[in-house]
Design an enzyme around this catalytic site. Structure first.
Site, PDB file in Angstrom:
ATOM      1  N   ASN A   1       0.872  -1.172   0.000  1.00 51.41           N
ATOM      2  CA  ASN A   1       0.000   0.000   0.000  1.00 51.41           C
ATOM      3  C   ASN A   1       0.911   1.223   0.000  1.00 51.41           C
ATOM      4  O   ASN A   1       1.490   1.564   1.027  1.00 51.41           O
ATOM      5  CB  ASN A   1      -0.895  -0.035   1.253  1.00 51.41           C
ATOM      6  CG  ASN A   1      -1.746   1.223   1.402  1.00 51.41           C
ATOM      7  OD1 ASN A   1      -1.832   2.034   0.481  1.00 51.41           O
ATOM      8  ND2 ASN A   1      -2.359   1.374   2.558  1.00 51.41           N
ATOM      9  N   TRP A   2       1.044   1.827  -1.183  1.00 51.47           N
ATOM     10  CA  TRP A   2       1.970   2.966  -1.294  1.00 51.47           C
ATOM     11  C   TRP A   2       1.433   4.216  -0.597  1.00 51.47           C
ATOM     12  O   TRP A   2       2.172   5.163  -0.382  1.00 51.47           O
ATOM     13  CB  TRP A   2       2.211   3.309  -2.765  1.00 51.47           C
ATOM     14  CG  TRP A   2       3.037   2.328  -3.516  1.00 51.47           C
ATOM     15  CD1 TRP A   2       3.696   1.239  -3.005  1.00 51.47           C
ATOM     16  CD2 TRP A   2       3.314   2.342  -4.922  1.00 51.47           C
ATOM     17  NE1 TRP A   2       4.351   0.580  -4.010  1.00 51.47           N
ATOM     18  CE2 TRP A   2       4.133   1.238  -5.198  1.00 51.47           C
ATOM     19  CE3 TRP A   2       2.938   3.182  -5.977  1.00 51.47           C
ATOM     20  CZ2 TRP A   2       4.596   0.952  -6.482  1.00 51.47           C
ATOM     21  CZ3 TRP A   2       3.394   2.904  -7.257  1.00 51.47           C
ATOM     22  CH2 TRP A   2       4.219   1.803  -7.510  1.00 51.47           C
ATOM     23  N   LYS A   3       0.135   4.242  -0.301  1.00 48.66           N
ATOM     24  CA  LYS A   3      -0.500   5.447   0.253  1.00 48.66           C
ATOM     25  C   LYS A   3      -0.218   6.630  -0.682  1.00 48.66           C
ATOM     26  O   LYS A   3      -0.143   6.431  -1.885  1.00 48.66           O
ATOM     27  CB  LYS A   3      -0.021   5.682   1.694  1.00 48.66           C
ATOM     28  CG  LYS A   3      -0.182   4.417   2.548  1.00 48.66           C
ATOM     29  CD  LYS A   3       0.019   4.624   4.008  1.00 48.66           C
ATOM     30  CE  LYS A   3      -0.195   3.294   4.725  1.00 48.66           C
ATOM     31  NZ  LYS A   3      -0.101   3.411   6.176  1.00 48.66           N
TER      32      LYS A   3
ATOM     33  N   HIS B   1      -9.608   1.498   5.081  1.00 47.15           N
ATOM     34  CA  HIS B   1      -8.315   1.721   5.736  1.00 47.15           C
ATOM     35  C   HIS B   1      -8.507   2.719   6.875  1.00 47.15           C
ATOM     36  O   HIS B   1      -9.267   3.679   6.753  1.00 47.15           O
ATOM     37  CB  HIS B   1      -7.287   2.232   4.724  1.00 47.15           C
ATOM     38  CG  HIS B   1      -5.897   2.187   5.279  1.00 47.15           C
ATOM     39  ND1 HIS B   1      -5.434   3.145   6.150  1.00 47.15           N
ATOM     40  CD2 HIS B   1      -4.900   1.277   5.137  1.00 47.15           C
ATOM     41  CE1 HIS B   1      -4.201   2.818   6.510  1.00 47.15           C
ATOM     42  NE2 HIS B   1      -3.853   1.697   5.902  1.00 47.15           N
TER      43      HIS B   1
ATOM     44  N   GLU C   1      -6.781   5.102   7.886  1.00 48.42           N
ATOM     45  CA  GLU C   1      -6.508   6.510   7.537  1.00 48.42           C
ATOM     46  C   GLU C   1      -7.726   7.143   6.867  1.00 48.42           C
ATOM     47  O   GLU C   1      -8.018   8.311   7.069  1.00 48.42           O
ATOM     48  CB  GLU C   1      -5.258   6.587   6.643  1.00 48.42           C
ATOM     49  CG  GLU C   1      -3.993   6.323   7.464  1.00 48.42           C
ATOM     50  CD  GLU C   1      -2.844   5.695   6.710  1.00 48.42           C
ATOM     51  OE1 GLU C   1      -2.841   5.727   5.460  1.00 48.42           O
ATOM     52  OE2 GLU C   1      -1.934   5.147   7.379  1.00 48.42           O
TER      53      GLU C   1
ATOM     54  N   GLU D   1      -5.605  -4.609  10.714  1.00 49.70           N
ATOM     55  CA  GLU D   1      -4.545  -3.621  10.897  1.00 49.70           C
ATOM     56  C   GLU D   1      -4.773  -2.867  12.205  1.00 49.70           C
ATOM     57  O   GLU D   1      -5.533  -1.891  12.241  1.00 49.70           O
ATOM     58  CB  GLU D   1      -4.555  -2.626   9.735  1.00 49.70           C
ATOM     59  CG  GLU D   1      -4.317  -3.275   8.387  1.00 49.70           C
ATOM     60  CD  GLU D   1      -3.698  -2.294   7.399  1.00 49.70           C
ATOM     61  OE1 GLU D   1      -2.600  -2.583   6.918  1.00 49.70           O
ATOM     62  OE2 GLU D   1      -4.298  -1.240   7.151  1.00 49.70           O
TER      63      GLU D   1
ATOM     64  N   GLY E   1       2.500   2.340  10.747  1.00 52.16           N
ATOM     65  CA  GLY E   1       3.491   3.401  10.565  1.00 52.16           C
ATOM     66  C   GLY E   1       4.215   3.786  11.849  1.00 52.16           C
ATOM     67  O   GLY E   1       4.912   4.793  11.895  1.00 52.16           O
TER      68      GLY E   1
ATOM     69  N   SER F   1       3.276  -2.031  10.448  1.00 52.03           N
ATOM     70  CA  SER F   1       4.734  -2.126  10.660  1.00 52.03           C
ATOM     71  C   SER F   1       5.289  -3.521  10.370  1.00 52.03           C
ATOM     72  O   SER F   1       6.238  -3.972  11.021  1.00 52.03           O
ATOM     73  CB  SER F   1       5.117  -1.676  12.076  1.00 52.03           C
ATOM     74  OG  SER F   1       4.766  -0.320  12.261  1.00 52.03           O
TER      75      SER F   1
ATOM     76  N   GLY G   1       2.672  -1.200   4.300  1.00 55.41           N
ATOM     77  CA  GLY G   1       2.760   0.216   3.943  1.00 55.41           C
ATOM     78  C   GLY G   1       4.202   0.613   3.687  1.00 55.41           C
ATOM     79  O   GLY G   1       4.754   0.391   2.607  1.00 55.41           O
ATOM     80  N   GLY G   2       4.848   1.184   4.700  1.00 50.70           N
ATOM     81  CA  GLY G   2       6.216   1.723   4.563  1.00 50.70           C
ATOM     82  C   GLY G   2       7.190   0.772   3.879  1.00 50.70           C
ATOM     83  O   GLY G   2       7.963   1.197   3.003  1.00 50.70           O
TER      84      GLY G   2
HETATM   85  P1  PGA Z   1       2.702   0.291   7.637  1.00 45.71           P
HETATM   86  O1  PGA Z   1       1.243   0.524   7.018  1.00 45.71           O
HETATM   87  O2  PGA Z   1       3.200  -1.014   7.110  1.00 45.71           O
HETATM   88  O3  PGA Z   1       3.521   1.466   7.174  1.00 45.71           O
HETATM   89  O4  PGA Z   1       2.543   0.260   9.128  1.00 45.71           O
HETATM   90  C1  PGA Z   1       0.349  -0.538   6.837  1.00 45.71           C
HETATM   91  C2  PGA Z   1      -0.946  -0.019   6.261  1.00 45.71           C
HETATM   92  O5  PGA Z   1      -1.388   1.072   6.653  1.00 45.71           O
HETATM   93  O6  PGA Z   1      -1.558  -0.674   5.402  1.00 45.71           O
END
Ligand code: PGA
Length: 252
Positions: free
Chosen positions: A9-11, A96, A98, A168, A174, A214, A235-236
């Site tokens: 997930n590049w966001k 998600h 966010e 999640e 993050g 994470s 994500g990251g």
């Molecule tokens: P993260 O994000 O791996 O950077 O914690 C995961 C996500 O939000 O899908």
């Protein structure tokens, strides 16, 4: 048999050029390798069709990170599920944390997005997860069960069977703070049990439940070795091919 999946997930990261260079590099790294899972890359909308072209003919699929809750019309700035599907994307990340937190997406609105995604032949990757004070006050199971019920449990059996679920924990996203393998397994087993109570054991057994928060090359193997953890939403650590590849390879 449920699928093992590693989804990135590049966001809101990467220009189109950066996205294409990532995609070509990852494609090269995966060439001639045996991969034991489905790989999905969640890109911003504007990258979808170009990135889908790079991965055309490979086992790598492209996902949108959102879609509109309306079919079409005067909704300036929105992107419909039909538009996402027309790019070659096969999946869409919905719910998600966010989007729930910053864009006030409600269970009701997410229900509409899931239905639109399914009617356009997109597979929703539906995210659930508790915030820190909900875990600390021992409400995490209750919160996750409500997220499943409120947005998904009106679906028919046939439609529910098409979904991918991602657990999640919001406190792990993050933050560098991963859920322990035990915490992940405990919640994934609970999610599967909740699905089984509603849709039966067969559908619950066939639903892929991914862990996100994470997850990285250092902890992926331990997390993925749990019986109810069917892969990850990353994500990251999905932003650089060399960091993403070992997570894909952690599935065996
Ligand atoms: P993260 O994000 O791996 O950077 O914690 C995961 C996500 O939000 O899908």
């Amino acid at each position: 048999m449920r699928k093992k999946i590693v989804a990135g997930n590049w966001k809101m990261n990467k220009t189109l050029q950066e996205g294409l260079s990532f995609s070509n590099e990852l494609k090269g790294l995966l060439d001639n390798k045996t991969i034991n899972c489905e790989v999905i890359i969640g890109t911003p909308f504007i990258h979808l069709s170009e990135v889908a072209k790079v991965f055309d003919g490979t086992k790598i699929h492209v996902a949108a990170q959102n879609c509109a809750n309306k079919e079409s019309g005067a909704y300036t700035g929105e992107v419909s599920a039909a538009m996402v599907a027309s790019t070659g994307a096969k999946h869409v990340i919905l719910g998600h944390s966010e989007r729930r937190a910053y864009y006030h997406e409600t269970p009701e609105l997410l229900k509409d997005k899931v239905l639109l995604a399914l009617s356009n032949n997109l597979t929703p990757i539906f995210c659930v997860g508790e915030v820190l004070n909900e875990r600390e006050s021992d409400k995490h199971f209750e919160v996750v069960a409500a997220q499943l019920k409120d947005s998904l449990f009106k679906l028919s059996k046939e439609d529910f069977a098409k979904l991918i679920i991602a657990y999640e924990p919001v406190w792990a996203i993050g933050t560098g703070k991963t859920a322990s393998a035990e915490q992940a397994q405990e919640m994934h087993a609970f999610i599967r049990k909740t699905i089984s109570e509603k849709y039966g054991e067969e559908i619950a057994d066939n639903t892929s439940i991914l862990y996100g928060g994470s997850c990285n090359a250092g902890n992926a193997k331990e997390l993925f070795s749990n019986p109810d953890v069917d892969g990850g939403l990353i994500g990251g650590a999905s932003l650089e091919p060399v960091k993403f590849l070992p997570i894909i390879e952690a599935i065996n």
